[in-house]
Write an enzyme that holds these catalytic residues in place. Structure first.
Site, PDB file in Angstrom:
ATOM      1  N   ARG A   1      33.632  53.503  76.642  1.00 50.16           N
ATOM      2  CA  ARG A   1      32.171  53.667  76.641  1.00 50.16           C
ATOM      3  C   ARG A   1      31.749  55.025  76.064  1.00 50.16           C
ATOM      4  NH1 ARG A   1      29.791  54.351  81.166  1.00 50.16           N
ATOM      5  NH2 ARG A   1      31.205  53.100  82.428  1.00 50.16           N
TER       6      ARG A   1
ATOM      7  N   TYR B   1       8.762  44.241  64.321  1.00 48.90           N
ATOM      8  CA  TYR B   1       9.541  43.088  64.761  1.00 48.90           C
ATOM      9  C   TYR B   1       9.045  42.661  66.160  1.00 48.90           C
ATOM     10  CZ  TYR B   1      13.464  40.657  66.847  1.00 48.90           C
ATOM     11  OH  TYR B   1      14.231  39.749  67.519  1.00 48.90           O
TER      12      TYR B   1
ATOM     13  N   ASP C   1      11.948  51.898  61.077  1.00 47.84           N
ATOM     14  CA  ASP C   1      12.878  50.769  61.087  1.00 47.84           C
ATOM     15  C   ASP C   1      13.128  50.381  59.632  1.00 47.84           C
ATOM     16  OD1 ASP C   1      14.069  48.218  61.170  1.00 47.84           O
ATOM     17  OD2 ASP C   1      13.193  47.797  63.137  1.00 47.84           O
TER      18      ASP C   1
ATOM     19  N   LYS D   1      21.472  42.290  60.535  1.00 48.04           N
ATOM     20  CA  LYS D   1      20.875  41.718  59.339  1.00 48.04           C
ATOM     21  C   LYS D   1      21.688  42.122  58.091  1.00 48.04           C
ATOM     22  CE  LYS D   1      17.957  40.531  62.555  1.00 48.04           C
ATOM     23  NZ  LYS D   1      16.776  41.288  62.890  1.00 48.04           N
TER      24      LYS D   1
END
Ligand SMILES: *Cc1c(COP(=O)(O)O)cnc(C)c1O
Length: 403
Positions: free
Chosen positions: A90, A144, A209, A234
């Site tokens: 982590r 979005y 973004d 994407k």
């Protein structure tokens, strides 16, 4: 006002100078196409490897627990990546770190921090600011759908003020921790002048973004965005088989993001890190080829009487938004080559109806105000032959007057 509407930054060619200026902007010596296939892999030949190794370890053995304590203290103090093995997965992963290095190089930032999804990446940014008591966000629609929802619902304790680009400066408050924009925006492809927006933000960090443009077409850090967000699900992954998010930024902000990632656990799996690094190698080629297809389809759609509006960005790209005179649901039902599915940026073409899917969660009135009409369709253009794509769209649009 007009100056805020379009980003005049041009597409980057393979020979373009990528040198940047200002805070947190690295100066890559090599062109984008070269970085895409070499960044994050510089040590491989010395290791006797060609492909990047995948390190799946969740923990890292050490006989020196005093040393481990010091490394954990150092990470807790400043969020710098631990030297040597990461102690526990982590805190970091060497395969994911290769992708982060490569993406930072492509975006022209000092650092990048990867997460399990684009939404996990945005959440980490909001948590960093909220933890500093800077809970107010100024944002420009459309974003979005889930980003809009995360801000509107205040799920992480943020409070949002929605503004037009021209209203950003006036909306800033002492507790404003972030300004957030998308350009070209999902799903309308509306464009902003990122330089003018960054100027209006003053000292408040601007998050841009860049999922739709990718660093191949636009590098927001060069225009003054302190944070560049990607849904790496994407274009960066590019094959519809990996979910991921990443924030490219200066090392100071990256350290805070790593601490939040460690504490909240939205880490990226190493296999995903490997696939993303591989995806980056073909990013410039894929984006340019798909953009050429999209530009041609946008031209044909604009000339078609069944189509009432076409939105195609000035900077180009592989996304098209268009409105039909007929029933958009019938177009979705009618495609055979193009896949009717949400998401975007894959090698194959996808079409979806934002009012039904990607932006369904945004309240109807807000959706309409943001220019997301019920007639709007969003097409992610892939690498198929452009005439085959047109044949499919032409049939899906239906008879002479449309469906
Ligand atoms: C898909 C998307 C997101 C969210 O990313 P996930 O990887 O799905 O969490 C954020 N911004 C934009 C522009 C997107 O298209």
């Amino acid at each position: 006002m007009d100056s805020l509407v379009h980003d005049r930054q041009g597409a980057l060619g393979a020979q373009d100078d990528l040198s940047g200026d200002g805070r947190g902007i690295a100066t890559p010596a090599r062109a984008l196409a070269t970085e895409a296939v070499h960044a994050g892999r510089e040590d491989l030949a010395a290791l006797g490897l060609h492909a990047a190794p995948i390190d799946l370890s969740t923990t890292y053995p050490s006989y020196d627990s005093r040393g481990e304590a010091a490394r954990i203290d150092a990470f807790a103090a400043d969020g710098a990546e631990p030297e040597g093995p990461p102690v526990y997965a982590r805190l970091g992963n060497p395969t994911v770190a290769r992708f982060e290095t490569a993406l930072a190089r492509l975006e022209g930032t000092e650092s990048a921090v990867a997460f399990a999804s684009g939404m996990a990446a945005l959440s980490a940014v909001l948590l960093v600011r909220n933890a500093m008591g800077l809970r107010h966000v100024v944002a420009v629609r459309p974003l979005y759908g889930c980003s809009d929802h995360l801000l509107t619902a205040g799920l992480l304790g943020s409070e949002v003020t929605w503004v037009d680009p021209a209203g950003i400066a006036d909306a800033l408050r002492p507790d404003t921790g972030l300004v957030m924009v998308e350009s070209p925006a999902n799903p309308t492809l509306a464009e902003l002048d990122l330089r003018a927006v960054a100027h209006a933000c003053g000292s408040v960090p601007l998050l841009a973004d860049n999922t739709f443009a990718t660093p191949v077409l636009q590098r927001p850090a060069e225009s003054g965005a302190r944070l560049v967000l990607h849904s790496a699900t994407k274009y960066l992954g590019g094959h519809g088989d990996v979910m991921a998010g990443v924030v490219a930024c200066d090392e100071e902000f990256a350290r805070k993001l790593r601490q939040v990632r460690f504490a909240t656990g939205g880490v990226l799996h190493p296999l995903a890190g490997y696939l993303l690094l591989r995806g980056l190698s073909t990013l410039p080629v894929r984006v340019r080829a798909a953009s050429a297809n999209a530009a041609e389809l946008a031209r044909r759609l604009a000339a078609d009487p069944r189509v009432s509006r076409v939105h195609y960005p000035r900077i180009g790209g592989a996304m098209i938004a268009f409105e039909v005179h007929g029933d958009p649901h019938e177009v979705i039902a009618g495609v055979r080559l193009v896949t009717p599915a949400v998401s975007l940026g894959s090698v194959d073409s996808l079409i979806q109806h934002p009012a039904s899917i990607s932006h369904r969660i945004v309240p109807t009135a807000d959706r309409h105000d943001a220019g997301v009409s019920d007639k709007l369709l969003r097409l992610s253009v892939g690498l198929e032959d452009v005439d085959d794509l047109w044949t499919d769209l032409d049939a899906a649009l239906g008879g002479p007057g449309g469906r």
